[in-house]
Scaffold this active site. Structure first.
Site, PDB file in Angstrom:
ATOM      1  N   ARG A 189       0.863  -1.179   0.000  1.00  0.00           N
ATOM      2  CA  ARG A 189       0.000   0.000   0.000  1.00  0.00           C
ATOM      3  C   ARG A 189       0.901   1.231   0.000  1.00  0.00           C
ATOM      4  NH1 ARG A 189      -2.060  -3.560   3.942  1.00  0.00           N
ATOM      5  NH2 ARG A 189      -4.166  -4.335   3.515  1.00  0.00           N
ATOM      6  N   LYS A 216      -2.272  -2.808   7.897  1.00  0.00           N
ATOM      7  CA  LYS A 216      -3.438  -2.386   8.666  1.00  0.00           C
ATOM      8  C   LYS A 216      -3.539  -3.191   9.964  1.00  0.00           C
ATOM      9  CE  LYS A 216      -6.318  -0.865   4.775  1.00  0.00           C
ATOM     10  NZ  LYS A 216      -7.599  -1.063   4.066  1.00  0.00           N
ATOM     11  N   HIS A 218      -2.806   2.536  -5.730  1.00  0.00           N
ATOM     12  CA  HIS A 218      -3.518   1.280  -5.499  1.00  0.00           C
ATOM     13  C   HIS A 218      -3.630   0.453  -6.774  1.00  0.00           C
ATOM     14  CE1 HIS A 218      -5.015  -0.147  -1.735  1.00  0.00           C
ATOM     15  NE2 HIS A 218      -6.051  -0.719  -2.298  1.00  0.00           N
ATOM     16  N   ARG A 244      -0.862  -1.878  -6.857  1.00  0.00           N
ATOM     17  CA  ARG A 244      -1.121  -2.992  -5.937  1.00  0.00           C
ATOM     18  C   ARG A 244      -2.063  -4.005  -6.584  1.00  0.00           C
ATOM     19  NH1 ARG A 244      -1.322  -4.507  -0.399  1.00  0.00           N
ATOM     20  NH2 ARG A 244      -3.396  -4.985   0.399  1.00  0.00           N
ATOM     21  N   HIS A 288      -3.817  -9.200   3.491  1.00  0.00           N
ATOM     22  CA  HIS A 288      -5.253  -9.271   3.732  1.00  0.00           C
ATOM     23  C   HIS A 288      -5.534 -10.178   4.919  1.00  0.00           C
ATOM     24  CE1 HIS A 288      -6.318  -8.188  -0.716  1.00  0.00           C
ATOM     25  NE2 HIS A 288      -6.154  -7.118   0.036  1.00  0.00           N
ATOM     26  N   TYR A 291      -9.764 -10.741  -6.695  1.00  0.00           N
ATOM     27  CA  TYR A 291      -8.805 -10.624  -7.791  1.00  0.00           C
ATOM     28  C   TYR A 291      -8.927 -11.794  -8.761  1.00  0.00           C
ATOM     29  CZ  TYR A 291      -6.521  -6.980  -5.077  1.00  0.00           C
ATOM     30  OH  TYR A 291      -6.262  -5.834  -4.383  1.00  0.00           O
TER      31      TYR A 291
END
Length: 313
Positions: free
Chosen positions: A161, A185, A257, A260, A283, A292
């Site tokens: 990110r 995150k 992004h 990414r 994730h 994806y």
């Protein structure tokens, strides 16, 4: 209110009362009221078509069936778009809630019927050829050129990110192991391998450009520095990517992004396992990564069509 005069009292009174409530007590805009009136007229027609003449006769199954009819179309009406069907159901749910709170029905039967979920937006990914053009557009030997090349190579090579890339400190880069440590995150940290081109670009930046930028600052540990010698901002990184896209003649919308997304899509198209890609992207759930796989479905079809002995009749 006009348009409901011919309805049975058991429907007309509640619907007009609800619309009056929205207009007077909630101050709802006229355009929204008109939309609600059209949706509730359609709902009333649906109920009447099923032999229902009063709101207290409606069950949750009726409301769910109304939603299905909106999405599928019937009685000479075409299917509604998902957003329009969701709006019509919101109107019907609001009507039932109003009737229940006013004591006109014994329960709020529509409460458990949910609007259709919005479609999952597929991540945008650039073709490999465009990504390479983008990276090659940062081919200069200036301080800013070297920094941009290192940043963009790292974004595409690691799937980081933008916040993770500009948040990198020097200690997070291990050139011997060819990895970077990214803070994701929720405070989750992950170790991600980096390709040789990105390592070369990073090395060139760290040796030939970063010292020049660092002189102007106060000893920031950040890998990517701005002209003041402090940590590069996300906005500056975004601007660098935008400039590179313009130089490369890429007309598609490009953002950090997008690199990414391209990283993930190209890995899956190359045969990578979705759980490996999940770990690389950071994730928490594989379900997030699986979106994806929808991007690559055309590629999978092509492979199947050429590789499976029974793909064609």
């Amino acid at each position: 209110m006009q348009g409901f005069e011919n309805l049975p009292d058991g429907l007309r009174v509640v619907i007009t009362g609800y619309l009056d409530h929205l207009a007077v007590e909630r101050g709802t805009a006229r355009s929204t009221l008109d939309s609600y009136a059209r949706d509730l007229r359609r709902y009333a027609d649906y109920l009447l078509g099923g032999g229902i003449s009063a709101l207290r006769e409606v069950s949750a199954e009726h409301v769910a069936s109304f939603l299905a009819e909106l999405r599928q179309g019937s009685r000479g009406r075409p299917p509604m778009a998902q957003s329009s069907a969701a709006r019509a159901l919101v109107a019907a749910r609001g009507l039932h809630r109003f009737a229940y709170l006013e004591g006109l029905t014994d329960s709020d039967v529509a409460r458990e019927v949910s609007p259709p979920s919005p479609p999952r937006r597929l991540p945008k990914a650039l073709p490999v050829e465009q990504v390479l053009r983008l990276l090659d557009s940062c081919g200069g030997a200036g301080v800013r050129d070297l920094r941009e090349r290192a940043l963009l190579e790292l974004l595409y090579s690691s799937g980081a990110r933008i916040s993770e890339a500009v948040g990198l400190d020097l200690d997070d880069v291990n050139t011997e192991e060819r990895t970077v440590s990214l803070d994701g995150k929720g405070g989750r940290q992950r170790l991600v391998p980096v390709g040789q081109p990105a390592l070369h670009a990073l090395d060139a930046y760290l040796v030939r450009a970063r010292p020049t930028l660092a002189i102007r600052g106060r000893g920031s540990p950040a890998v990517f520095l701005n002209s003041r010698g402090t940590r590069l901002s996300r906005q500056s990184a975004w601007n660098a990517l935008k400039s590179a896209a313009q130089r490369a003649g890429i007309t598609a919308e490009v953002s950090p992004h997008v690199l990414r997304h391209s990283f993930a899509t190209h890995l899956l198209e190359g045969g990578a396992d979705v759980r490996v890609v999940q770990e690389l992207l950071g994730h928490a759930s594989v379900a997030t990564t699986q979106v994806y796989t929808l991007v690559t479905v055309n590629t999978l079809r092509e492979v199947y069509a050429t590789a499976h002995p029974r793909a064609h009749g």
